[in-house]
Design a protein around this motif. Structure first.
Motif, PDB file in Angstrom:
ATOM      1  N   VAL A 116       6.161 -12.800  13.306  1.00 48.80           N
ATOM      2  CA  VAL A 116       6.351 -11.353  13.193  1.00 48.80           C
ATOM      3  C   VAL A 116       6.508 -10.962  11.716  1.00 48.80           C
ATOM      4  O   VAL A 116       5.929  -9.974  11.258  1.00 48.80           O
ATOM      5  CB  VAL A 116       7.544 -10.873  14.052  1.00 48.80           C
ATOM      6  CG1 VAL A 116       7.937  -9.437  13.703  1.00 48.80           C
ATOM      7  CG2 VAL A 116       7.193 -10.959  15.533  1.00 48.80           C
TER       8      VAL A 116
ATOM      9  N   GLY B   3      -1.786  -5.282   9.757  1.00 48.49           N
ATOM     10  CA  GLY B   3      -1.424  -6.685   9.565  1.00 48.49           C
ATOM     11  C   GLY B   3      -2.483  -7.653  10.059  1.00 48.49           C
ATOM     12  O   GLY B   3      -2.544  -8.801   9.612  1.00 48.49           O
TER      13      GLY B   3
ATOM     14  N   ARG C  65       0.849  -1.193   0.000  1.00 53.82           N
ATOM     15  CA  ARG C  65       0.000   0.000   0.000  1.00 53.82           C
ATOM     16  C   ARG C  65       0.892   1.254   0.000  1.00 53.82           C
ATOM     17  O   ARG C  65       2.090   1.161   0.320  1.00 53.82           O
ATOM     18  CB  ARG C  65      -0.984  -0.042   1.177  1.00 53.82           C
ATOM     19  CG  ARG C  65      -0.350  -0.044   2.536  1.00 53.82           C
ATOM     20  CD  ARG C  65      -1.352  -0.423   3.626  1.00 53.82           C
ATOM     21  NE  ARG C  65      -0.644  -0.646   4.871  1.00 53.82           N
ATOM     22  CZ  ARG C  65      -0.371   0.304   5.765  1.00 53.82           C
ATOM     23  NH1 ARG C  65      -0.767   1.541   5.561  1.00 53.82           N
ATOM     24  NH2 ARG C  65       0.303   0.017   6.870  1.00 53.82           N
TER      25      ARG C  65
ATOM     26  N   ARG D 199       2.003  -8.621   6.026  1.00 52.27           N
ATOM     27  CA  ARG D 199       0.571  -8.419   5.860  1.00 52.27           C
ATOM     28  C   ARG D 199       0.218  -6.945   6.085  1.00 52.27           C
ATOM     29  O   ARG D 199      -0.662  -6.397   5.426  1.00 52.27           O
ATOM     30  CB  ARG D 199      -0.150  -9.308   6.892  1.00 52.27           C
ATOM     31  CG  ARG D 199      -1.611  -9.403   6.709  1.00 52.27           C
ATOM     32  CD  ARG D 199      -1.940 -10.431   5.655  1.00 52.27           C
ATOM     33  NE  ARG D 199      -3.324 -10.268   5.253  1.00 52.27           N
ATOM     34  CZ  ARG D 199      -4.018 -11.163   4.597  1.00 52.27           C
ATOM     35  NH1 ARG D 199      -3.454 -12.308   4.224  1.00 52.27           N
ATOM     36  NH2 ARG D 199      -5.261 -10.942   4.261  1.00 52.27           N
ATOM     37  N   GLY D 200       0.908  -6.320   7.004  1.00 51.41           N
ATOM     38  CA  GLY D 200       0.653  -4.912   7.309  1.00 51.41           C
ATOM     39  C   GLY D 200       1.059  -3.975   6.188  1.00 51.41           C
ATOM     40  O   GLY D 200       0.548  -2.857   6.097  1.00 51.41           O
TER      41      GLY D 200
ATOM     42  N   THR E  45      -1.006 -17.132  18.802  1.00 51.25           N
ATOM     43  CA  THR E  45       0.160 -16.904  17.929  1.00 51.25           C
ATOM     44  C   THR E  45       0.225 -15.440  17.509  1.00 51.25           C
ATOM     45  O   THR E  45       1.289 -14.805  17.566  1.00 51.25           O
ATOM     46  CB  THR E  45       0.066 -17.797  16.666  1.00 51.25           C
ATOM     47  OG1 THR E  45      -0.141 -19.140  17.085  1.00 51.25           O
ATOM     48  CG2 THR E  45       1.319 -17.704  15.827  1.00 51.25           C
TER      49      THR E  45
ATOM     50  N   PHE F  78       8.391  -0.700  22.939  1.00 50.85           N
ATOM     51  CA  PHE F  78       7.549   0.201  23.720  1.00 50.85           C
ATOM     52  C   PHE F  78       7.045  -0.431  25.010  1.00 50.85           C
ATOM     53  O   PHE F  78       6.176   0.129  25.663  1.00 50.85           O
ATOM     54  CB  PHE F  78       6.401   0.703  22.832  1.00 50.85           C
ATOM     55  CG  PHE F  78       6.909   1.205  21.510  1.00 50.85           C
ATOM     56  CD1 PHE F  78       7.562   2.426  21.435  1.00 50.85           C
ATOM     57  CD2 PHE F  78       6.822   0.419  20.371  1.00 50.85           C
ATOM     58  CE1 PHE F  78       8.091   2.868  20.238  1.00 50.85           C
ATOM     59  CE2 PHE F  78       7.338   0.860  19.164  1.00 50.85           C
ATOM     60  CZ  PHE F  78       7.977   2.085  19.083  1.00 50.85           C
TER      61      PHE F  78
ATOM     62  N   ALA G 295       9.349   1.430  11.081  1.00 51.75           N
ATOM     63  CA  ALA G 295       8.362   0.614  11.791  1.00 51.75           C
ATOM     64  C   ALA G 295       8.705  -0.875  11.652  1.00 51.75           C
ATOM     65  O   ALA G 295       8.619  -1.635  12.628  1.00 51.75           O
ATOM     66  CB  ALA G 295       6.952   0.901  11.267  1.00 51.75           C
TER      67      ALA G 295
ATOM     68  N   ASN H  56       7.711  -4.606  21.203  1.00 47.99           N
ATOM     69  CA  ASN H  56       8.562  -4.672  22.405  1.00 47.99           C
ATOM     70  C   ASN H  56       9.424  -3.437  22.656  1.00 47.99           C
ATOM     71  O   ASN H  56       9.790  -3.163  23.790  1.00 47.99           O
ATOM     72  CB  ASN H  56       9.375  -5.972  22.446  1.00 47.99           C
ATOM     73  CG  ASN H  56      10.354  -6.065  21.329  1.00 47.99           C
ATOM     74  OD1 ASN H  56      10.462  -5.153  20.506  1.00 47.99           O
ATOM     75  ND2 ASN H  56      11.065  -7.180  21.258  1.00 47.99           N
TER      76      ASN H  56
ATOM     77  N   ALA I 209       9.645  -3.240  14.690  1.00 43.05           N
ATOM     78  CA  ALA I 209       8.779  -4.413  14.915  1.00 43.05           C
ATOM     79  C   ALA I 209       9.573  -5.714  14.905  1.00 43.05           C
ATOM     80  O   ALA I 209       9.167  -6.698  15.524  1.00 43.05           O
ATOM     81  CB  ALA I 209       7.669  -4.454  13.866  1.00 43.05           C
TER      82      ALA I 209
ATOM     83  N   ALA J  45       3.010 -12.412  18.376  1.00 42.56           N
ATOM     84  CA  ALA J  45       3.640 -11.613  17.323  1.00 42.56           C
ATOM     85  C   ALA J  45       3.441 -10.120  17.609  1.00 42.56           C
ATOM     86  O   ALA J  45       4.372  -9.328  17.458  1.00 42.56           O
ATOM     87  CB  ALA J  45       3.081 -11.986  15.952  1.00 42.56           C
ATOM     88  N   VAL J  46       2.235  -9.744  18.067  1.00 42.55           N
ATOM     89  CA  VAL J  46       1.972  -8.332  18.405  1.00 42.55           C
ATOM     90  C   VAL J  46       2.838  -7.916  19.592  1.00 42.55           C
ATOM     91  O   VAL J  46       3.416  -6.827  19.614  1.00 42.55           O
ATOM     92  CB  VAL J  46       0.472  -8.100  18.703  1.00 42.55           C
ATOM     93  CG1 VAL J  46       0.226  -6.686  19.243  1.00 42.55           C
ATOM     94  CG2 VAL J  46      -0.372  -8.343  17.451  1.00 42.55           C
TER      95      VAL J  46
ATOM     96  N   LEU K 258       1.187  -0.431  11.604  1.00 38.11           N
ATOM     97  CA  LEU K 258       1.657  -1.595  10.846  1.00 38.11           C
ATOM     98  C   LEU K 258       1.029  -2.883  11.388  1.00 38.11           C
ATOM     99  O   LEU K 258       0.550  -3.736  10.624  1.00 38.11           O
ATOM    100  CB  LEU K 258       3.186  -1.668  10.939  1.00 38.11           C
ATOM    101  CG  LEU K 258       3.887  -2.747  10.131  1.00 38.11           C
ATOM    102  CD1 LEU K 258       3.742  -2.485   8.638  1.00 38.11           C
ATOM    103  CD2 LEU K 258       5.377  -2.804  10.493  1.00 38.11           C
ATOM    104  N   VAL K 259       1.008  -3.011  12.710  1.00 36.82           N
ATOM    105  CA  VAL K 259       0.498  -4.217  13.368  1.00 36.82           C
ATOM    106  C   VAL K 259      -1.023  -4.340  13.144  1.00 36.82           C
ATOM    107  O   VAL K 259      -1.529  -5.416  12.812  1.00 36.82           O
ATOM    108  CB  VAL K 259       0.846  -4.149  14.872  1.00 36.82           C
ATOM    109  CG1 VAL K 259      -0.052  -5.045  15.689  1.00 36.82           C
ATOM    110  CG2 VAL K 259       2.327  -4.494  15.086  1.00 36.82           C
TER     111      VAL K 259
ATOM    112  N   VAL L 259       4.405   1.727  14.427  1.00 35.87           N
ATOM    113  CA  VAL L 259       4.368   0.285  14.688  1.00 35.87           C
ATOM    114  C   VAL L 259       2.919  -0.161  14.932  1.00 35.87           C
ATOM    115  O   VAL L 259       2.486  -1.200  14.420  1.00 35.87           O
ATOM    116  CB  VAL L 259       5.297  -0.098  15.869  1.00 35.87           C
ATOM    117  CG1 VAL L 259       5.032  -1.512  16.351  1.00 35.87           C
ATOM    118  CG2 VAL L 259       6.756   0.047  15.450  1.00 35.87           C
TER     119      VAL L 259
ATOM    120  N   LEU M 216       3.088 -10.938  10.114  1.00 32.86           N
ATOM    121  CA  LEU M 216       2.302  -9.784  10.562  1.00 32.86           C
ATOM    122  C   LEU M 216       2.761  -8.507   9.845  1.00 32.86           C
ATOM    123  O   LEU M 216       1.941  -7.713   9.360  1.00 32.86           O
ATOM    124  CB  LEU M 216       2.461  -9.636  12.081  1.00 32.86           C
ATOM    125  CG  LEU M 216       1.627  -8.560  12.766  1.00 32.86           C
ATOM    126  CD1 LEU M 216       0.143  -8.892  12.689  1.00 32.86           C
ATOM    127  CD2 LEU M 216       2.045  -8.421  14.235  1.00 32.86           C
TER     128      LEU M 216
ATOM    129  N   ASP N 245       5.771  -9.220  20.504  1.00 31.32           N
ATOM    130  CA  ASP N 245       7.163  -9.095  20.035  1.00 31.32           C
ATOM    131  C   ASP N 245       7.339  -7.825  19.196  1.00 31.32           C
ATOM    132  O   ASP N 245       8.328  -7.105  19.354  1.00 31.32           O
ATOM    133  CB  ASP N 245       7.550 -10.305  19.170  1.00 31.32           C
ATOM    134  CG  ASP N 245       7.852 -11.541  20.015  1.00 31.32           C
ATOM    135  OD1 ASP N 245       7.978 -11.406  21.246  1.00 31.32           O
ATOM    136  OD2 ASP N 245       7.962 -12.643  19.434  1.00 31.32           O
ATOM    137  N   ALA N 246       6.387  -7.567  18.299  1.00 28.67           N
ATOM    138  CA  ALA N 246       6.522  -6.439  17.373  1.00 28.67           C
ATOM    139  C   ALA N 246       6.484  -5.100  18.107  1.00 28.67           C
ATOM    140  O   ALA N 246       7.036  -4.116  17.632  1.00 28.67           O
ATOM    141  CB  ALA N 246       5.433  -6.492  16.310  1.00 28.67           C
TER     142      ALA N 246
END
Lengths: 193, 193
Positions: free
Chosen positions: A183, B190, A144, A189-190, B150, B162, A154, B160, A158, B154-155, B186-187, B183, A186, B157-158
């Motif tokens: 990750v 995703g 996108r 996909r994002g 799962t 913060f 980002a 982290n 991430a 991932a969220v 992006l998450v 971030v 994710l 970890d992505a």
């Protein structure tokens, strides 16, 4: 036979050897000079301080992994595949360095702790490579329409569990590959259009 | 007037005070007993060791932020908004703790470094809350059909940078909010259906 001229490269090679032998806490400029058979004054003519020498040797060591990643960033083909390959190659390079070259990795960790400009520049180079891949993906309509550098930062943030040396002790734990793939999925996909 | 009975809660309150005054490196069980006007044997009747006391006080301190986050995880409304609010509330709680309560934050960092089960449990609680939000979003067709646990890991970890206390020194830098929002975007993108 005249002695081999003392070049910055020879000094940096000797410094790597000395670091691998004594570790960053104990290695000194005198050790480096002794390994080269020169006075420590000769070393200081090329590197103004021990700090400058530590930065330069780490920069060279980090640059060895830049080259392979840079080639991936500039390759042809779908951006999604290249981004996943790039993140995988980065994770593998960091794991290898942490596992197989612990003394130079420890040197790198010291500079990370000191907020060194070498580490800062390394991160900027990595984010620029990510931005090039993302820009390509946006151009092809695969991703996108994000602003490439913002998106690259980002993605970098991430994925930090898999490249920030602070997490090195976790890189050999069971399940780390699954966590990495989750990750990657994710993040990709994002970015997807 | 009979003395107030010595409960685990009174001991933990005194331990927090002692930690805030002396810091985790210097605070002792004797200091805690003195603050309560009891013998250190009385403290040991409730907490078998200094290690057990440190774990319990940190667990209680962490639980204070669980409550607010847990309410967000169980609230009504679109999952996307709740997930963003949850991540924002977590980041704010961690920043506040790091900035306003440095000695207990330092205690927490010590336990992180020791791979304590308290820290492990805290992370599991956080990931369960994330999984509840994601499961809701999948159920409502807001998120794509991911496996909630799962995806929650991932969220976690992505994001982290913060919430992982290792990054606390970065939380007051300029641009950190922009990085956090990027971030989050992006998450969330995703996870989007």
């Amino acid at each position: 036979m005249p002695p081999e001229p003392l070049t910055p490269d020879r000094i940096l090679e000797a410094t790597e050897d000395v670091l691998r032998r004594y570790g960053p806490a104990k290695a000194t400029v005198v050790d480096v000079a002794r390994a080269l058979g020169v006075s420590h004054g000769s070393v200081y003519r090329h590197f103004a301080s021990k700090a400058a020498l530590r930065e330069a040797v780490t920069e060279r060591w980090l640059a060895q992994s830049h080259a392979a990643l840079s080639a991936l960033a500039d390759a042809q083909g779908p951006a999604e595949g290249r981004l996943r390959e790039w993140l995988t190659a980065l994770f593998e390079a960091k794991r290898r360095k942490a596992g197989d070259d612990p003394e130079l990795f420890a040197m790198y960790m010291v500079l990370v702790g000191e907020n060194s400009t070498t580490v800062e520049r390394h991160m900027e180079t990595m984010i620029e490579q990510l931005a090039r891949i993302i820009e390509g993906g946006v151009g092809e309509g695969e991703f996108r329409p994000v602003e490439p550098t913002t998106a690259a930062r980002a993605v970098w943030d991430a994925s930090n569990r898999f490249h920030d040396p602070a997490y090195a002790p976790e890189w050999s734990r069971p399940g780390i590959e699954t966590a990495f793939e989750a990750v990657c999925d994710l993040v990709l996909r994002g970015l997807h259009a």
